[in-house]
Write an enzyme that holds these catalytic residues in place. Sequence first.
Site, PDB file in Angstrom:
ATOM      1  N   SER A 145       0.846  -1.190   0.000  1.00 35.12           N
ATOM      2  CA  SER A 145       0.000   0.000   0.000  1.00 35.12           C
ATOM      3  C   SER A 145       0.881   1.239   0.000  1.00 35.12           C
ATOM      4  CB  SER A 145      -0.888   0.022   1.245  1.00 35.12           C
ATOM      5  OG  SER A 145      -1.514   1.289   1.377  1.00 35.12           O
ATOM      6  N   TYR A 159      -1.403  -0.576  10.339  1.00 36.77           N
ATOM      7  CA  TYR A 159      -1.634  -1.028   8.956  1.00 36.77           C
ATOM      8  C   TYR A 159      -0.457  -0.618   8.075  1.00 36.77           C
ATOM      9  CZ  TYR A 159      -3.701  -1.057   4.248  1.00 36.77           C
ATOM     10  OH  TYR A 159      -3.937  -1.250   2.903  1.00 36.77           O
TER      11      TYR A 159
HETATM   12  P1  NAP Z   1     -11.733  -5.112   0.468  1.00 35.38           P
HETATM   13  O1  NAP Z   1     -12.622  -4.534  -0.576  1.00 35.38           O
HETATM   14  O2  NAP Z   1     -12.002  -4.788   1.904  1.00 35.38           O
HETATM   15  O3  NAP Z   1     -11.752  -6.709   0.280  1.00 35.38           O
HETATM   16  C1  NAP Z   1     -11.037  -7.487   1.195  1.00 35.38           C
HETATM   17  C2  NAP Z   1     -11.056  -8.933   0.751  1.00 35.38           C
HETATM   18  O4  NAP Z   1     -10.208  -9.657   1.660  1.00 35.38           O
HETATM   19  C3  NAP Z   1     -12.431  -9.575   0.820  1.00 35.38           C
HETATM   20  O5  NAP Z   1     -12.532 -10.511  -0.231  1.00 35.38           O
HETATM   21  C4  NAP Z   1     -12.403 -10.299   2.170  1.00 35.38           C
HETATM   22  O6  NAP Z   1     -13.233 -11.454   2.202  1.00 35.38           O
HETATM   23  C5  NAP Z   1     -10.953 -10.729   2.221  1.00 35.38           C
HETATM   24  N1  NAP Z   1     -10.444 -10.992   3.556  1.00 35.38           N
HETATM   25  C6  NAP Z   1     -10.420 -10.162   4.632  1.00 35.38           C
HETATM   26  N2  NAP Z   1      -9.847 -10.779   5.680  1.00 35.38           N
HETATM   27  C7  NAP Z   1      -9.510 -12.028   5.246  1.00 35.38           C
HETATM   28  C8  NAP Z   1      -8.913 -13.143   5.856  1.00 35.38           C
HETATM   29  N3  NAP Z   1      -8.528 -13.116   7.149  1.00 35.38           N
HETATM   30  N4  NAP Z   1      -8.751 -14.274   5.137  1.00 35.38           N
HETATM   31  C9  NAP Z   1      -9.147 -14.323   3.837  1.00 35.38           C
HETATM   32  N5  NAP Z   1      -9.705 -13.305   3.193  1.00 35.38           N
HETATM   33  C10 NAP Z   1      -9.895 -12.164   3.905  1.00 35.38           C
HETATM   34  O7  NAP Z   1     -10.194  -4.763   0.179  1.00 35.38           O
HETATM   35  P2  NAP Z   1      -9.451  -4.064  -1.074  1.00 35.38           P
HETATM   36  O8  NAP Z   1      -9.622  -2.608  -0.944  1.00 35.38           O
HETATM   37  O9  NAP Z   1      -9.855  -4.745  -2.332  1.00 35.38           O
HETATM   38  O10 NAP Z   1      -7.931  -4.368  -0.718  1.00 35.38           O
HETATM   39  C11 NAP Z   1      -7.274  -5.518  -1.174  1.00 35.38           C
HETATM   40  C12 NAP Z   1      -5.806  -5.419  -0.777  1.00 35.38           C
HETATM   41  O11 NAP Z   1      -5.253  -4.211  -1.303  1.00 35.38           O
HETATM   42  C13 NAP Z   1      -5.578  -5.369   0.740  1.00 35.38           C
HETATM   43  O12 NAP Z   1      -4.402  -6.075   1.055  1.00 35.38           O
HETATM   44  C14 NAP Z   1      -5.395  -3.885   1.002  1.00 35.38           C
HETATM   45  O13 NAP Z   1      -4.635  -3.640   2.161  1.00 35.38           O
HETATM   46  C15 NAP Z   1      -4.681  -3.461  -0.254  1.00 35.38           C
HETATM   47  N6  NAP Z   1      -4.820  -2.023  -0.530  1.00 35.38           N
HETATM   48  C16 NAP Z   1      -6.043  -1.466  -0.729  1.00 35.38           C
HETATM   49  C17 NAP Z   1      -6.131  -0.098  -0.959  1.00 35.38           C
HETATM   50  C18 NAP Z   1      -7.432   0.611  -1.175  1.00 35.38           C
HETATM   51  O14 NAP Z   1      -7.461   1.857  -1.153  1.00 35.38           O
HETATM   52  N7  NAP Z   1      -8.551  -0.093  -1.373  1.00 35.38           N
HETATM   53  C19 NAP Z   1      -4.970   0.681  -0.993  1.00 35.38           C
HETATM   54  C20 NAP Z   1      -3.759   0.071  -0.790  1.00 35.38           C
HETATM   55  C21 NAP Z   1      -3.685  -1.282  -0.565  1.00 35.38           C
HETATM   56  P3  NAP Z   1     -14.772 -11.422   2.733  1.00 35.38           P
HETATM   57  O15 NAP Z   1     -15.581 -10.799   1.624  1.00 35.38           O
HETATM   58  O16 NAP Z   1     -15.133 -12.844   2.928  1.00 35.38           O
HETATM   59  O17 NAP Z   1     -14.788 -10.599   3.981  1.00 35.38           O
END
Ligand code: NAP
Length: 250
Positions: A145, A159
């Site tokens: 991130s 985080y």
């Molecule tokens: P999101 O929309 O919150 O989706 C999270 C996903 O992770 C969901 O499929 C959730 O499953 C799953 N998950 C959560 N805890 C888990 C666990 N313990 N075991 C297995 N699966 C789990 O997240 P996102 O925004 O797409 O982010 C994805 C990645 O990108 C993350 O690593 C995040 O830190 C990184 N990231 C995101 C952003 C941003 O702005 N969005 C920026 C930088 C980095 P369920 O549906 O079953 O809960």
Amino acid sequence: MPTSRVVLITGASRGIGAATARLAAQRGWDVAVNCVRDTAAAEAVAQQVRAHGRRAIVVQADVADEAQVTAMFAAVDTQLGPLGALVNNAGVIDVAARVDEMSAARLDRMWRTNLSGSLLCAREAVRRMSTRHGGQGGAIVNLSSGAARVGSPGLYLDYSMSKAAIDHFTVGLAREVATEGVRVNAVRPGIIDTEIHASGGHAARVAQSLHLIPMGRLGTADEVAPAILWLLSDEAAYTTGAIIDVTGGR
Ligand code: NAP
């Protein structure tokens, strides 16, 4: 080069993971769609993969739980065949807090999910893909991130620390397995329009953060997925230990 076109994407029921699953299918990958809770959403993503003519399974597992991780990889072995790639995407944030307000339980959840989860999944992937273990090679992409570079003071320093550690892990593991046919890289998204922000109560703050982004807008999950797919592809054959920013210039 990975000879298998089977990719396991953790946290693929929504957001960046789901977008990556859909694009992977378009690029010829069979996809194991992991989630921890929302299997209905994961099944909908799997159906979108199948609509592109590729195979897909849903594998429910908490990446923070070692037994569930090993069972998940065993299910992929059995149902899709040899693994060719892993996208370590599952991750969590938390509510805004200063360090002097953080509980040990909060920190434990953060490290177990974002760090141990990624390492345990990478361990299982290396055991299958590394030529040292008789594998055919493969690729791993970790989700870091932009927070790793700014520290996120007053919001979620825990985080940010976990994502800085993912950067470190990416470089270290890449070098550890560089001669074993396994490439390890990371993508570092900026502020992407997904549900992760609402999960930590940050939706309103994010909407007011546009002035911090040189491009003046949030990114989309569909704009992150191509960087992940490129790192998985043969076009990235000489790329390992790299971290690609997808941040709108931030
Ligand atoms: P999101 O929309 O919150 O989706 C999270 C996903 O992770 C969901 O499929 C959730 O499953 C799953 N998950 C959560 N805890 C888990 C666990 N313990 N075991 C297995 N699966 C789990 O997240 P996102 O925004 O797409 O982010 C994805 C990645 O990108 C993350 O690593 C995040 O830190 C990184 N990231 C995101 C952003 C941003 O702005 N969005 C920026 C930088 C980095 P369920 O549906 O079953 O809960």
